[in-house]
Design a protein around this motif. Sequence first.
Motif, mmCIF file in Angstrom:
data_model
loop_
_atom_site.group_PDB
_atom_site.id
_atom_site.type_symbol
_atom_site.label_atom_id
_atom_site.label_comp_id
_atom_site.label_asym_id
_atom_site.label_seq_id
_atom_site.Cartn_x
_atom_site.Cartn_y
_atom_site.Cartn_z
ATOM 1 N N THR A 191 2.464 11.453 -9.655
ATOM 2 C CA THR A 191 1.914 12.815 -9.557
ATOM 3 C C THR A 191 3.031 13.843 -9.704
ATOM 4 O O THR A 191 2.883 14.861 -10.403
ATOM 5 N N ALA A 219 2.426 1.640 -3.311
ATOM 6 C CA ALA A 219 1.422 2.146 -4.260
ATOM 7 C C ALA A 219 1.224 3.648 -4.073
ATOM 8 O O ALA A 219 1.118 4.408 -5.051
ATOM 9 N N GLU A 220 1.206 4.058 -2.771
ATOM 10 C CA GLU A 220 1.042 5.482 -2.495
ATOM 11 C C GLU A 220 2.263 6.259 -2.985
ATOM 12 O O GLU A 220 2.125 7.351 -3.562
ATOM 13 N N GLN A 221 3.474 5.674 -2.732
ATOM 14 C CA GLN A 221 4.698 6.336 -3.186
ATOM 15 C C GLN A 221 4.735 6.429 -4.711
ATOM 16 O O GLN A 221 5.142 7.442 -5.272
ATOM 17 N N LYS A 280 0.834 -1.205 0.000
ATOM 18 C CA LYS A 280 0.000 0.000 0.000
ATOM 19 C C LYS A 280 0.868 1.255 0.000
ATOM 20 O O LYS A 280 0.602 2.214 -0.731
ATOM 21 N N ARG A 281 1.952 1.200 0.824
ATOM 22 C CA ARG A 281 2.849 2.346 0.900
ATOM 23 C C ARG A 281 3.555 2.564 -0.439
ATOM 24 O O ARG A 281 3.694 3.703 -0.904
ATOM 25 N N GLN A 296 2.162 6.442 -6.609
ATOM 26 C CA GLN A 296 1.166 7.439 -7.006
ATOM 27 C C GLN A 296 1.727 8.854 -6.824
ATOM 28 O O GLN A 296 1.553 9.722 -7.692
ATOM 29 N N GLN A 297 2.421 9.053 -5.677
ATOM 30 C CA GLN A 297 3.034 10.352 -5.438
ATOM 31 C C GLN A 297 4.106 10.652 -6.484
ATOM 32 O O GLN A 297 4.233 11.785 -6.963
#
Length: 539
Positions: A344, A336-338, A333-334, A340-341
């Motif tokens: 972005t 995936a968030e990284q 999850k982390r 995504q960041q």
Amino acid sequence: MKKIIFIFLSFIVAVSTVNAQKDINFNHTYPAGGKLLMCVDSAAKNVFYAIGFPNQPYTSFNFLPEVHNVSVSINFRKNISIPNYRYTILVDNKPIVLNKSIDMSQLKDTHAEGDEELFSTTTLGIFPIKDKIITIITYDIKKPQDVYKTIFYGKPIPKAKIKAFGKRFIIEKGVDYSYITDPKEKTNLNLTKKDDELTIVKNRTDIDYLYYTTIKDKQTNKIIFESTTWKYGGIIDEKNESLPEINIDKNIFKKSGDYEIIIQPSINWTNCLNCDISPKETEQYVTRYTLSITLEEENYTKKELFIYAFIVAFSIGLIFLIILYFIKKRNKKRLAEQEQQKNTAKLQLNSIRAQLNPHFLFNALSGIQNLMNKNEIDNANKYLSKFARLTRNVLDDKELISLSQEKTLLDDYLQMEQLRFGFKYEINHSENLDLDNIEIPSMLLQPFVENAVKHGISKKAIDGKIVITFTKQANDLVLTVTDNGNGFDTEKKNDGLGLQLSNSRIALLNSIYKENRFTLVIQSSTNGTKISLTLTEWL
């Protein structure tokens, strides 16, 4: 008168014998134990015959709960010296025949159950057996030590009763005992480290040898102890007779819990002729006590230790796998968030680059226009030629380019601006830098160089100078842009779009390359401005 009475009694005995003989089935003979055979009532069921005992090799037991009369005979092989044999008959422990020899005149030749071997046999008598105990003892006077004892039991077998539970414990001078007398059907017993033996004391009977004892672990339903042997001499009852007992090693009790003590006759209830006795009926002969054991120290078998170790290892492994699963899930999850960041940030970088490119192109076109307005046609053509190659590099949408490509891009740009303003410039690098194989984000220095030209040395003409260096410091890559312009106030907010976009771009690069920090340092005075950009751990 006496003679008349004797004749009358003899007549009654004769009539009784005749009646008894009418009821007995002489066509079926049972082994009774030793050399004895028996025949019983025609309608008799549940005839348990010739029961032997490991600890009583010369004793045989016949349980005849539904027999009224029994005919007993004795068989001899032809090689046996019959005159040496004696027999005694007891009814309810009272002798009716004592140490009598075999009546040779009554011997007959017979075959045992169709066997080809010829035997000599004679009947010892026909006896009423209902509610009686008949014991026949035989022996050879040449072997008086071998006494054969055969019991014909016509009574209900008495149910055993436990008189006491005892435990032996170690003391300084040896051992001592403590007893729980007349225990209840469920008895609590604590066994400490000093206790080493459990004793079960039974009531005394004439047929103690018939009973055997088992101990069952009620938790596992497994038999943990069996014994057919009783000892005498430890406990004396009120009649001054020794009571039967068994001694049990404490170590058979591995864990605290309930254990069932079972004492029952050594009779196979299914091994008989015309068996017709139910488990409910046999239960009346079984004695059951529950011993609730509390151990001060638990014992474990190797198998149990292995099982417990396996369970612990499995549990630890399972917990580890669960933790690992959640860690992976959290990391995924982390990540995936990284990601995504990062995506972005890349989109934002692309947006900034998309703003930088038109900004750069607009400034370049302004430079061409300025030369044309001054009617410097040759310089405008040279400028335009440099601008064409520079435009191709600027519009090439690459995230990373080599240091040599960055140097070429800066070289082209400065040569273009040199045509307009006439300043001098240098691009230097450390000799230990491999420019072709070290990559940096594209157009990283161009906005700072453009700013140095536009706001630093544009008014100084040929006196202006710009120095660009690529330096290796340990594992860091340090990029500097130095000019000798008039400088500016670094505390004051700058309205220049190029510098603002560059600052935003560095912040985004730091969010993408978390392990490689981009550090921007601006030093400015009236003697000029120096911009240092450090790429940490980049090399």
